[in-house]
Each structure stands twice: as C-alpha cells, then as structure tokens.
Write a protein that holds these residues in place. Structure first.
Motif, mmCIF file in Angstrom:
data_model
loop_
_atom_site.group_PDB
_atom_site.id
_atom_site.type_symbol
_atom_site.label_atom_id
_atom_site.label_comp_id
_atom_site.label_asym_id
_atom_site.label_seq_id
_atom_site.Cartn_x
_atom_site.Cartn_y
_atom_site.Cartn_z
ATOM 1 N N GLN A 53 0.849 -1.190 0.000
ATOM 2 C CA GLN A 53 0.000 0.000 0.000
ATOM 3 C C GLN A 53 0.885 1.240 0.000
ATOM 4 O OE1 GLN A 53 -3.521 -0.096 -0.242
ATOM 5 N NE2 GLN A 53 -2.780 -2.142 -0.752
ATOM 6 N N ARG A 54 0.668 2.137 -0.921
ATOM 7 C CA ARG A 54 1.492 3.340 -1.051
ATOM 8 C C ARG A 54 0.950 4.426 -0.119
ATOM 9 N NH1 ARG A 54 5.197 2.767 -4.513
ATOM 10 N NH2 ARG A 54 5.135 1.107 -6.054
ATOM 11 N N ILE A 55 1.241 4.255 1.178
ATOM 12 C CA ILE A 55 0.674 5.151 2.193
ATOM 13 C C ILE A 55 1.732 5.951 2.939
ATOM 14 C CG2 ILE A 55 -1.411 3.793 2.491
ATOM 15 C CD1 ILE A 55 -0.148 2.563 5.006
ATOM 16 N N GLU A 57 5.116 8.767 2.827
ATOM 17 C CA GLU A 57 5.499 9.985 2.124
ATOM 18 C C GLU A 57 6.096 9.648 0.763
ATOM 19 O OE1 GLU A 57 8.370 13.824 2.825
ATOM 20 O OE2 GLU A 57 7.555 12.789 4.577
ATOM 21 N N GLU A 59 4.355 8.685 -1.792
ATOM 22 C CA GLU A 59 3.588 7.550 -2.318
ATOM 23 C C GLU A 59 4.415 6.272 -2.336
ATOM 24 O OE1 GLU A 59 1.361 8.196 -5.878
ATOM 25 O OE2 GLU A 59 0.547 10.090 -5.160
ATOM 26 N N LYS A 60 5.161 6.061 -1.278
ATOM 27 C CA LYS A 60 5.965 4.848 -1.140
ATOM 28 C C LYS A 60 5.234 3.851 -0.248
ATOM 29 C CE LYS A 60 10.151 7.045 -2.222
ATOM 30 N NZ LYS A 60 11.312 6.696 -2.830
ATOM 31 N N SER A 61 5.601 2.587 -0.430
ATOM 32 C CA SER A 61 5.009 1.510 0.361
ATOM 33 C C SER A 61 6.001 1.056 1.429
ATOM 34 C CB SER A 61 4.667 0.333 -0.548
ATOM 35 O OG SER A 61 5.864 -0.257 -1.055
#
Length: 145
Positions: A53-55, A57, A59-61
């Motif tokens: 899940q890219r949650i 900073e 858009e990193k997982s």
C-alpha cells in the motif's frame, strides 16, 4: 481475513510487563483477524497488500522503504455487535485454526522481505503506538478476492 493497518512512527507490544515486540518507524502495525474460511489465498493476498500500500510519504510503500511491521493477532476484528450489548465472537476462527494462519501471514510478510515483530498469540497484550498521519486502513479479504 481482516487486517487493520496503521502507519506508525513507533510501536511496541507488552505481555506481562515485558516488551515482546517493538518497531521504530516509519512502519506499520497490522492487527490481524482470521475467520473460519480463511486459507492460503487470503494470507498471500493480504500480506502482499499490507506491504505494497502506497501510504508513506512520496507515495511509497512499506516494501519500498523496508519499513518494519508489528503484527498482532486480533480476533475481536470479527466481533458481531448486531444484537444486544455483548459482542458475539462466532465469526472469529478459534485458536487452533487461526493461530497457524496468523503465523503463515507473518511468515509470508517475511518471505516478501519485511522485518516483522509480533506479539504472543492468545496472550493479553498491551499495544502502544504513535499513529502517523493518522493513517488507518482496513483490508478485508472479502473485498479483495
């Protein structure tokens, strides 16, 4: 299977006054509930979803960052509160079924490259965390398979 994910800056779990699992963030706390018909497909899908899940900073997982995971078994995620004031736990799989599946979820996270800390299955645990954001997500295998 249900997993409640919380993005954290730190988290720990204590059993009988002793810290048995601890992470420093950025990381994830994964509260894991197992129901009667869960199996390998649910484990694999939700472990992959947990880490990807890219949650964070940019858009990193968690996978992108190598972020640690604190995985805690949580049968209460399957509480049925439709009637009365006392929850029913009938939708939660009993320990002999859910413990091996919870362990498989933890092992799958590790196979996918995560550093995973855990609590103690079935123990009375005290979980403390600093939720970052706050970001809290619910993954449910019924919605994903």
């Amino acid at each position: 299977m249900r997993v409640v994910l919380q993005r954290v800056t730190e988290a720990q779990v204590e059993v009988e006054g002793k810290i048995v699992g601890q992470i420093q963030g950025p990381g994830l706390v994964a509260l894991v509930g197992i129901t009667h018909d869960d199996g390998e497909a649910e484990i694999n899908k939700l472990a992959e979803k947990t880490l990807n899940q890219r949650i964070f900073e940019g858009e990193k997982s968690a996978s992108d960052l190598g972020a640690p995971v604190l995985a805690i078994s949580q049968f209460t995620l399957y509480a049925d509160m439709k009637k009365g004031r006392r929850p029913s736990w009938s939708k939660a799989a009993p320990g002999p079924i859910s413990e091996p599946l919870y362990e498989q979820y933890v092992e799958k996270l590790r196979e996918l490259g995560a550093r995973v800390e855990t609590g103690i299955f079935g123990a009375e645990m005290k979980v403390s965390l600093t939720n970052d954001g706050p970001v809290t997500l619910i993954l449910d295998s019924e919605d994903l398979l």
